[in-house]
Structure formats: C-alpha cells, structure tokens
Design a protein around this motif. Structure first.
Motif, PDB file in Angstrom:
ATOM      1  N   LEU A  32      -4.347 -11.158  -8.802  1.00 52.05           N
ATOM      2  CA  LEU A  32      -5.066 -11.307 -10.071  1.00 52.05           C
ATOM      3  C   LEU A  32      -5.414  -9.926 -10.591  1.00 52.05           C
ATOM      4  N   THR A  33      -5.706  -9.842 -11.884  1.00 49.63           N
ATOM      5  CA  THR A  33      -6.242  -8.591 -12.423  1.00 49.63           C
ATOM      6  C   THR A  33      -7.588  -8.900 -13.049  1.00 49.63           C
ATOM      7  N   VAL A  34      -8.606  -8.163 -12.634  1.00 55.24           N
ATOM      8  CA  VAL A  34      -9.955  -8.348 -13.155  1.00 55.24           C
ATOM      9  C   VAL A  34     -10.414  -7.008 -13.717  1.00 55.24           C
ATOM     10  N   ASN A  35     -10.658  -6.967 -15.027  1.00 54.85           N
ATOM     11  CA  ASN A  35     -11.024  -5.704 -15.685  1.00 54.85           C
ATOM     12  C   ASN A  35     -10.077  -4.564 -15.287  1.00 54.85           C
ATOM     13  N   ASP A  36      -8.812  -4.843 -15.391  1.00 54.20           N
ATOM     14  CA  ASP A  36      -7.741  -3.869 -15.100  1.00 54.20           C
ATOM     15  C   ASP A  36      -7.603  -3.528 -13.617  1.00 54.20           C
ATOM     16  N   ARG A  37      -8.334  -4.233 -12.752  1.00 54.30           N
ATOM     17  CA  ARG A  37      -8.216  -3.922 -11.322  1.00 54.30           C
ATOM     18  C   ARG A  37      -7.493  -5.056 -10.606  1.00 54.30           C
ATOM     19  N   PRO A  38      -6.413  -4.741  -9.873  1.00 54.40           N
ATOM     20  CA  PRO A  38      -5.716  -5.789  -9.142  1.00 54.40           C
ATOM     21  C   PRO A  38      -6.488  -6.236  -7.893  1.00 54.40           C
ATOM     22  N   ILE A  39      -6.446  -7.521  -7.610  1.00 52.01           N
ATOM     23  CA  ILE A  39      -6.938  -8.021  -6.316  1.00 52.01           C
ATOM     24  C   ILE A  39      -5.872  -8.939  -5.719  1.00 52.01           C
ATOM     25  N   PHE A  40      -5.761  -8.898  -4.401  1.00 50.75           N
ATOM     26  CA  PHE A  40      -4.671  -9.577  -3.691  1.00 50.75           C
ATOM     27  C   PHE A  40      -5.247 -10.519  -2.629  1.00 50.75           C
ATOM     28  N   LEU A  41      -4.562 -11.640  -2.438  1.00 57.46           N
ATOM     29  CA  LEU A  41      -4.980 -12.601  -1.401  1.00 57.46           C
ATOM     30  C   LEU A  41      -3.819 -12.898  -0.454  1.00 57.46           C
ATOM     31  N   TRP A  42      -4.128 -12.919   0.845  1.00 57.81           N
ATOM     32  CA  TRP A  42      -3.196 -13.370   1.873  1.00 57.81           C
ATOM     33  C   TRP A  42      -3.931 -14.377   2.766  1.00 57.81           C
ATOM     34  N   THR A  43      -3.191 -15.316   3.361  1.00 59.21           N
ATOM     35  CA  THR A  43      -3.778 -16.189   4.383  1.00 59.21           C
ATOM     36  C   THR A  43      -2.943 -16.029   5.645  1.00 59.21           C
ATOM     37  N   ARG A  97      -2.096   1.202   7.947  1.00 64.10           N
ATOM     38  CA  ARG A  97      -2.469   1.382   9.366  1.00 64.10           C
ATOM     39  C   ARG A  97      -3.238   0.192   9.899  1.00 64.10           C
ATOM     40  N   LEU A  98      -3.923  -0.516   8.999  1.00 61.07           N
ATOM     41  CA  LEU A  98      -4.794  -1.626   9.411  1.00 61.07           C
ATOM     42  C   LEU A  98      -4.029  -2.951   9.600  1.00 61.07           C
ATOM     43  N   THR A  99      -2.905  -3.084   8.892  1.00 58.17           N
ATOM     44  CA  THR A  99      -2.196  -4.376   8.885  1.00 58.17           C
ATOM     45  C   THR A  99      -1.872  -4.913  10.295  1.00 58.17           C
ATOM     46  N   PRO A 100      -1.367  -4.087  11.235  1.00 51.83           N
ATOM     47  CA  PRO A 100      -1.080  -4.640  12.574  1.00 51.83           C
ATOM     48  C   PRO A 100      -2.333  -5.206  13.253  1.00 51.83           C
ATOM     49  N   LYS A 101      -3.502  -4.557  13.022  1.00 50.71           N
ATOM     50  CA  LYS A 101      -4.754  -5.066  13.625  1.00 50.71           C
ATOM     51  C   LYS A 101      -5.121  -6.424  13.011  1.00 50.71           C
ATOM     52  N   LEU A 102      -4.962  -6.544  11.693  1.00 49.73           N
ATOM     53  CA  LEU A 102      -5.272  -7.816  11.029  1.00 49.73           C
ATOM     54  C   LEU A 102      -4.394  -8.921  11.604  1.00 49.73           C
ATOM     55  N   MET A 103      -3.102  -8.630  11.726  1.00 50.25           N
ATOM     56  CA  MET A 103      -2.133  -9.613  12.233  1.00 50.25           C
ATOM     57  C   MET A 103      -2.463 -10.017  13.668  1.00 50.25           C
ATOM     58  N   LYS A 104      -2.886  -9.024  14.466  1.00 50.69           N
ATOM     59  CA  LYS A 104      -3.095  -9.262  15.899  1.00 50.69           C
ATOM     60  C   LYS A 104      -4.407  -9.990  16.166  1.00 50.69           C
ATOM     61  N   GLU A 105      -5.482  -9.607  15.438  1.00 48.99           N
ATOM     62  CA  GLU A 105      -6.824 -10.068  15.833  1.00 48.99           C
ATOM     63  C   GLU A 105      -7.359 -11.249  15.045  1.00 48.99           C
ATOM     64  N   LEU A 106      -6.834 -11.483  13.833  1.00 43.25           N
ATOM     65  CA  LEU A 106      -7.421 -12.554  13.020  1.00 43.25           C
ATOM     66  C   LEU A 106      -6.802 -13.907  13.363  1.00 43.25           C
ATOM     67  N   LYS A 107      -7.628 -14.941  13.237  1.00 40.19           N
ATOM     68  CA  LYS A 107      -7.164 -16.299  13.547  1.00 40.19           C
ATOM     69  C   LYS A 107      -6.254 -16.811  12.419  1.00 40.19           C
ATOM     70  N   PRO A 108      -5.331 -17.724  12.734  1.00 36.03           N
ATOM     71  CA  PRO A 108      -4.555 -18.362  11.671  1.00 36.03           C
ATOM     72  C   PRO A 108      -5.506 -19.023  10.669  1.00 36.03           C
ATOM     73  N   GLY A 109      -5.187 -18.923   9.403  1.00 35.96           N
ATOM     74  CA  GLY A 109      -6.033 -19.513   8.357  1.00 35.96           C
ATOM     75  C   GLY A 109      -7.035 -18.528   7.769  1.00 35.96           C
ATOM     76  N   THR A 110      -7.235 -17.371   8.422  1.00 35.39           N
ATOM     77  CA  THR A 110      -8.166 -16.359   7.888  1.00 35.39           C
ATOM     78  C   THR A 110      -7.595 -15.793   6.590  1.00 35.39           C
ATOM     79  N   ARG A 111      -8.476 -15.694   5.569  1.00 33.49           N
ATOM     80  CA  ARG A 111      -8.031 -15.115   4.292  1.00 33.49           C
ATOM     81  C   ARG A 111      -8.388 -13.629   4.238  1.00 33.49           C
ATOM     82  N   VAL A 112      -7.484 -12.856   3.679  1.00 30.33           N
ATOM     83  CA  VAL A 112      -7.718 -11.410   3.490  1.00 30.33           C
ATOM     84  C   VAL A 112      -7.628 -11.144   1.992  1.00 30.33           C
ATOM     85  N   VAL A 113      -8.663 -10.508   1.441  1.00 33.33           N
ATOM     86  CA  VAL A 113      -8.661 -10.159   0.015  1.00 33.33           C
ATOM     87  C   VAL A 113      -8.810  -8.649  -0.086  1.00 33.33           C
ATOM     88  N   SER A 114      -7.942  -8.015  -0.877  1.00 38.78           N
ATOM     89  CA  SER A 114      -8.020  -6.567  -1.035  1.00 38.78           C
ATOM     90  C   SER A 114      -8.168  -6.203  -2.508  1.00 38.78           C
TER      91      SER A 114
END
Ligand SMILES: C[S@@+](CC[C@H](N)C(=O)[O-])C[C@H]1O[C@@H](n2cnc3c(N)ncnc32)[C@H](O)[C@@H]1O
Length: 193
Positions: free
Chosen positions: A173-184, A142-159
């Motif tokens: 990446l996986t850190v202690n069995d937990r996945p983390i994701f990066l987008w720019t 549900r949040l992805t369209p807001k991220l796309m619409k409101e964030l500036k180009p070059g902004t990094r998103v980590v989940s």
C-alpha cells in the motif's frame, strides 16, 4: 561475636559495599550509550502510517506485536491502545527505551507493552504474531533469515518503506507517499498455517 570480630566484620562488609558502589558507577554510566553502533538512526513513522501498518496486519487483542527497532515506542503503544494487543519494542539505544517506557506509561498501556534494550539481531522474537519494521534495505536483507527461522507460521510482518528483497509481499500500500508491505509466514510444506 566479640569486639575484634565485630570490627573485622564491619571492615569486610564496608569494603563490599564500597566495591559494589565502584562497580555500579561505570555500569550505570554505560546505560546512556548503545552497546554498539546503531544499524539505523531513529526516524519516527508518522502516525497515519503507524495506523495503516497495524490495520494492514489486522492486529487484534489476541496478537503479540514486536517492533524491531522501536524508537519512541509509537508502534507498540498504538497496537496496545487501539487494538488491545500485547506488544514488545526492541531497541539497542537505552535512551529510546527510556523514552518509549515513559510514553507507554503516559498512554496508560504499560501493563500490555514492554520495551527491551536489546539488539534486534539477537533478541528472541519467537513469541511474536505480528512483527513491524522501519529499518533499511540492507538491515532488512540481513534480518530476513532470522524472521524465516524464528517466527511461527501465520505470523504477519509489516514493513514501512523497505521491502524484504526477494521475499515477495502479499500486499503493498502507499500511505502519504510512503510504501508499506505485508507478508505472512508460510507453514512448512505439507502443513497448514
Ligand atoms: C527508523 S527508527 C524506527 C522507529 C520506530 N520503529 C518507528 O517506526 O517509529 C529505527 C530504530 O532502530 C533502532 N536500532 C538501530 N539498530 C538497532 C539494532 N541493531 N537493534 C535494535 N534497535 C536498533 C534505532 O535506535 C531506532 O530507534
């Protein structure tokens, strides 16, 4: 002003003070409960995962880090304390905001970190250069369209834990069995990020 006018003024002023007091009681009582249901309950990100998220996003002192659903404030506080970034935490639960604000004071970063009692779906996130998330698959979707619409180009998103559906991560990446994701955030076509 004569005595009669003085008494009238006192009565009017006294009523106003009483009215303000009566109005103030329910509004301060409401601040102990969120304004609506939580989309995700509070579960903290372990500190080694917090460190890995900020490292993956290459946070620096020039960044403005927004944590959407900031819980006890550990991600904004770490961004300010470790990297000297400015950071904002948004949480719908006033209890979490109080706790995070106290934690920022205790960590001596209150001058660089702000916590706001807002709904992450309606908060202004446009000043962010880095956004961090630990929410749920459906909330991320549900949040992805807001991220796309409101964030500036070059902004990094980590989940932490959850991806953003069809939005392909540039790193995972996986850190202690937990996945983390990066987008720019990409620049609109035809322009540079
Ligand atoms: C899983 S916790 C993550 C806390 C923190 N980001 C971390 O990683 O340690 C999710 C947080 O989102 C908050 N939250 C839930 N729904 C929200 C909404 N609509 N707007 C803002 N915050 C929300 C909850 O109060 C909770 O503190």
């Amino acid at each position: 002003m004569n005595e009669r006018e003085g008494r009238m003024m006192f009565r009017a002023f006294g009523s106003a003070v009483l009215l303000a007091f009566v109005v103030a009681i329910p509004s301060s009582a409401q601040q102990t409960a969120p304004s609506r249901h939580l989309d995700v309950v509070f579960v903290p990100t372990p500190s080694e995962v917090v460190d890995a998220m900020l490292k993956l996003a290459k946070v620096t002192s020039n960044d403005v880090v927004y944590d959407l659903g900031s819980g006890d404030g550990r991600i904004p506080i770490a961004a300010a304390k470790t990297y000297g970034a400015h950071a904002v935490g948004i949480d719908i639960d006033p209890e979490r905001i109080r706790e995070a604000t106290a934690n920022a004071r205790a960590a001596a970063v209150a001058d660089r970190v702000t916590f706001r009692n807002e709904d992450l779906f309606t908060a202004d996130i446009s000043p962010a250069t880095v956004v961090t998330l630990y929410l749920s698959p459906s909330v991320n979707a549900r949040l992805t369209p807001k991220l796309m619409k409101e964030l500036k180009p070059g902004t990094r998103v980590v989940s932490h834990a959850f991806d953003l559906g069809s939005w392909k991560p540039q790193q995972r990446l996986t850190v202690n069995d937990r996945p983390i994701f990066l987008w720019t955030l990409a620049a609109p076509s035809g322009t540079r990020p």
